[in-house]
Design a protein around this motif. Structure first.
Motif, PDB file in Angstrom:
ATOM      1  N   LEU A 131     -13.193  10.907  10.836  1.00 26.38           N
ATOM      2  CA  LEU A 131     -13.636   9.983  10.062  1.00 26.38           C
ATOM      3  C   LEU A 131     -13.830  10.637   8.756  1.00 26.38           C
ATOM      4  N   VAL A 132     -14.404  11.868   8.759  1.00 25.42           N
ATOM      5  CA  VAL A 132     -14.605  12.535   7.351  1.00 25.42           C
ATOM      6  C   VAL A 132     -13.398  12.646   6.525  1.00 25.42           C
ATOM      7  N   GLU A 133     -12.221  13.308   7.352  1.00 26.25           N
ATOM      8  CA  GLU A 133     -10.858  13.437   6.577  1.00 26.25           C
ATOM      9  C   GLU A 133     -10.418  12.057   6.017  1.00 26.25           C
ATOM     10  N   ILE A 134     -10.614  11.316   6.958  1.00 22.06           N
ATOM     11  CA  ILE A 134      -9.857   9.891   6.406  1.00 22.06           C
ATOM     12  C   ILE A 134     -10.586   9.239   5.256  1.00 22.06           C
ATOM     13  N   GLU A 135     -11.980   9.385   5.463  1.00 21.38           N
ATOM     14  CA  GLU A 135     -12.744   8.839   4.257  1.00 21.38           C
ATOM     15  C   GLU A 135     -12.364   9.351   3.017  1.00 21.38           C
ATOM     16  N   ALA A 136     -12.246  10.906   2.960  1.00 25.66           N
ATOM     17  CA  ALA A 136     -11.996  11.724   1.892  1.00 25.66           C
ATOM     18  C   ALA A 136     -10.552  11.235   1.362  1.00 25.66           C
ATOM     19  N   ALA A 137      -9.694  10.889   2.065  1.00 22.80           N
ATOM     20  CA  ALA A 137      -8.579  10.512   1.683  1.00 22.80           C
ATOM     21  C   ALA A 137      -8.444   9.146   1.128  1.00 22.80           C
ATOM     22  N   GLN A 138      -9.406   8.354   1.495  1.00 26.33           N
ATOM     23  CA  GLN A 138      -9.591   6.900   0.837  1.00 26.33           C
ATOM     24  C   GLN A 138      -7.987   6.290   0.896  1.00 26.33           C
ATOM     25  N   PRO A 139      -7.609   6.117   2.161  1.00 29.54           N
ATOM     26  CA  PRO A 139      -6.493   5.123   2.440  1.00 29.54           C
ATOM     27  C   PRO A 139      -6.365   3.845   1.934  1.00 29.54           C
ATOM     28  N   GLU A 140      -5.299   3.191   1.738  1.00 30.60           N
ATOM     29  CA  GLU A 140      -5.275   1.585   1.132  1.00 30.60           C
ATOM     30  C   GLU A 140      -5.214   0.914   2.547  1.00 30.60           C
ATOM     31  N   LEU A 141      -4.680   1.535   3.611  1.00 31.84           N
ATOM     32  CA  LEU A 141      -4.565   0.765   4.691  1.00 31.84           C
ATOM     33  C   LEU A 141      -4.640   1.528   6.115  1.00 31.84           C
ATOM     34  N   ILE A 142      -5.038   1.504   7.060  1.00 32.29           N
ATOM     35  CA  ILE A 142      -5.161   1.976   8.418  1.00 32.29           C
ATOM     36  C   ILE A 142      -4.604   1.076   9.446  1.00 32.29           C
ATOM     37  N   ILE A 143      -3.752   1.575  10.455  1.00 32.22           N
ATOM     38  CA  ILE A 143      -3.030   0.905  11.302  1.00 32.22           C
ATOM     39  C   ILE A 143      -3.516   1.420  12.747  1.00 32.22           C
ATOM     40  N   VAL A 144      -4.077   0.674  13.784  1.00 28.23           N
ATOM     41  CA  VAL A 144      -4.249   1.169  15.116  1.00 28.23           C
ATOM     42  C   VAL A 144      -3.728   0.280  16.091  1.00 28.23           C
ATOM     43  N   PRO A 148       0.773  -1.158  -0.159  1.00 28.16           N
ATOM     44  CA  PRO A 148       0.043   0.020  -0.135  1.00 28.16           C
ATOM     45  C   PRO A 148       0.815   1.284  -0.005  1.00 28.16           C
ATOM     46  N   GLU A 149       0.348   2.390  -0.882  1.00 29.51           N
ATOM     47  CA  GLU A 149       0.962   3.593  -0.821  1.00 29.51           C
ATOM     48  C   GLU A 149       0.607   4.384   0.019  1.00 29.51           C
ATOM     49  N   SER A 150      -0.601   4.464   0.391  1.00 25.08           N
ATOM     50  CA  SER A 150      -1.246   5.249   1.226  1.00 25.08           C
ATOM     51  C   SER A 150      -1.862   4.705   2.435  1.00 25.08           C
ATOM     52  N   VAL A 151      -1.078   5.029   3.651  1.00 31.16           N
ATOM     53  CA  VAL A 151      -1.484   4.503   4.751  1.00 31.16           C
ATOM     54  C   VAL A 151      -1.652   5.409   6.119  1.00 31.16           C
ATOM     55  N   VAL A 152      -2.675   5.340   6.667  1.00 30.86           N
ATOM     56  CA  VAL A 152      -2.689   6.391   7.987  1.00 30.86           C
ATOM     57  C   VAL A 152      -2.569   5.488   9.309  1.00 30.86           C
ATOM     58  N   PHE A 153      -1.720   6.180  10.069  1.00 28.30           N
ATOM     59  CA  PHE A 153      -1.201   5.352  11.200  1.00 28.30           C
ATOM     60  C   PHE A 153      -1.859   6.192  12.643  1.00 28.30           C
ATOM     61  N   PHE A 154      -2.406   5.483  13.464  1.00 23.70           N
ATOM     62  CA  PHE A 154      -2.927   5.861  14.750  1.00 23.70           C
ATOM     63  C   PHE A 154      -1.830   5.275  15.754  1.00 23.70           C
ATOM     64  N   ASP A 155      -1.073   4.463  15.326  1.00 26.56           N
ATOM     65  CA  ASP A 155      -0.061   3.891  16.284  1.00 26.56           C
ATOM     66  C   ASP A 155       1.265   4.461  15.901  1.00 26.56           C
ATOM     67  N   MET A 156       2.152   5.225  17.012  1.00 25.91           N
ATOM     68  CA  MET A 156       3.549   5.627  16.614  1.00 25.91           C
ATOM     69  C   MET A 156       4.355   4.503  16.509  1.00 25.91           C
ATOM     70  N   ALA A 157       4.328   3.472  17.356  1.00 18.79           N
ATOM     71  CA  ALA A 157       5.128   2.316  17.094  1.00 18.79           C
ATOM     72  C   ALA A 157       5.239   1.635  15.951  1.00 18.79           C
ATOM     73  N   SER A 158       3.943   1.474  15.257  1.00 18.61           N
ATOM     74  CA  SER A 158       3.696   0.907  13.834  1.00 18.61           C
ATOM     75  C   SER A 158       4.417   1.945  12.849  1.00 18.61           C
ATOM     76  N   LEU A 159       4.141   3.280  13.096  1.00 18.71           N
ATOM     77  CA  LEU A 159       4.672   4.364  12.223  1.00 18.71           C
ATOM     78  C   LEU A 159       6.242   4.102  12.265  1.00 18.71           C
ATOM     79  N   ASP A 160       6.623   4.076  13.459  1.00 21.33           N
ATOM     80  CA  ASP A 160       8.042   4.017  13.714  1.00 21.33           C
ATOM     81  C   ASP A 160       8.804   2.648  12.793  1.00 21.33           C
TER      82      ASP A 160
END
Length: 270
Positions: free
Chosen positions: A54-67, A1-13
């Motif tokens: 949720l509005v911003e995230i849905e507008a961005a249409q990420p391929e993957l989200i990590i929590v 995936p090229e477009s990822v949203v992270f809600f976990d800093m350890a995973s982003l790391d």
């Protein structure tokens, strides 16, 4: 995936350390400076670690989200927008780091790099444990406001409050001065006299005030600069260790963060 949203800093790391593309979204106010390169320059603010926009995230249409961890409760809301993975801790610090690094390495097609990174971290931790075996006793504390709390070994209970609190002992092998401490999210509140009575050889300090940038709060160094603490062995021998507050309190996971934690302990006992 090229477009990822992270809600976990350890995973982003770990994602960034393995060469993953910069995140398109994250709770930007929670991204530590040392992980800023893992977030795109034009990344959008996805909310907080506890509440998603949720509005911003849905507008961005990420391929993957990590929590994970603090943001795990967002899973149900987010999985309807894009494939969402919960990488919350399961088992010990080392087990979680290995599992999540292997998973993200597989997602990125970087399995060999992931395994090499884990092997390196594990070897360094073993080196540190060999050294802490000879430093005497230690006590891990957290400073919040003008108060201190004692942290205890996890004793095999790796739920969130114990996993983070027990890192000094569980991961790095420091011999606790006492096991008679209650498990609590931010440790068991204790007096300064507690430090004097138990008198550990080393005092390992997590400064929550600095980690959350609490307005008006004093630094841990100021809170601990008093006559009672001055009478302790740790103070007299210059063995009060101030741990990186962001790494140990906010992130406490991920490859670069694990390296910071290793260096904190290794430099303190060298």
């Amino acid at each position: 995936p090229e477009s990822v949203v992270f809600f976990d800093m350890a995973s982003l790391d770990t994602w960034a350390a393995l060469g993953g593309p910069a995140a398109i979204g994250a709770p930007l106010d929670s991204v530590p400076d040392y992980l800023a390169d893992g977030v795109a320059d034009d990344a959008f603010n996805a909310g907080t670690l506890f509440e998603a926009d949720l509005v911003e995230i849905e507008a961005a249409q990420p391929e993957l989200i990590i929590v994970a961890g603090r943001s795990a409760a967002l899973y149900e809301d987010l999985k309807g927008i894009a494939p969402t993975v919960n990488l919350s801790s399961e088992g010990s610090f080392e087990e979680t780091l290995e599992r999540n690094t292997a998973f993200l390495g597989e997602v990125l097609g970087a399995e060999d790099e992931a395994q090499a990174a884990i092997d390196d971290i594990e070897a360094q931790i073993e080196d540190v444990r060999a050294k802490t075996a000879d430093i005497g006793t230690g006590l891990s504390v957290m400073v919040a406001g003008d108060s201190i709390s004692a942290l205890k070994p996890s004793e095999g209970d790796y739920s969130g409050r114990n996993l983070r609190g027990g890192l000094v002992y569980d991961v790095f092998g420091v011999q606790p001065i006492t096991d008679d401490i209650e498990a609590a999210t931010h440790g068991e509140p204790v007096s300064f006299e507690f430090l004097e009575d138990y008198d550990p050889d080393y005092l390992f300090v997590t400064d929550r005030n600095a980690a959350v940038a609490e307005e008006g709060a004093q630094t841990a160094e100021v809170v601990l600069d008093n006559e009672i603490v001055h009478s302790t062995t740790a103070w007299e021998n210059d063995q009060i260790v101030y741990l990186d507050p962001t790494a140990w309190y906010i992130v406490f996971g991920g490859l670069e963060t694990a390296q910071i934690m290793i260096d904190d302990i290794a430099n303190a006992i060298s």
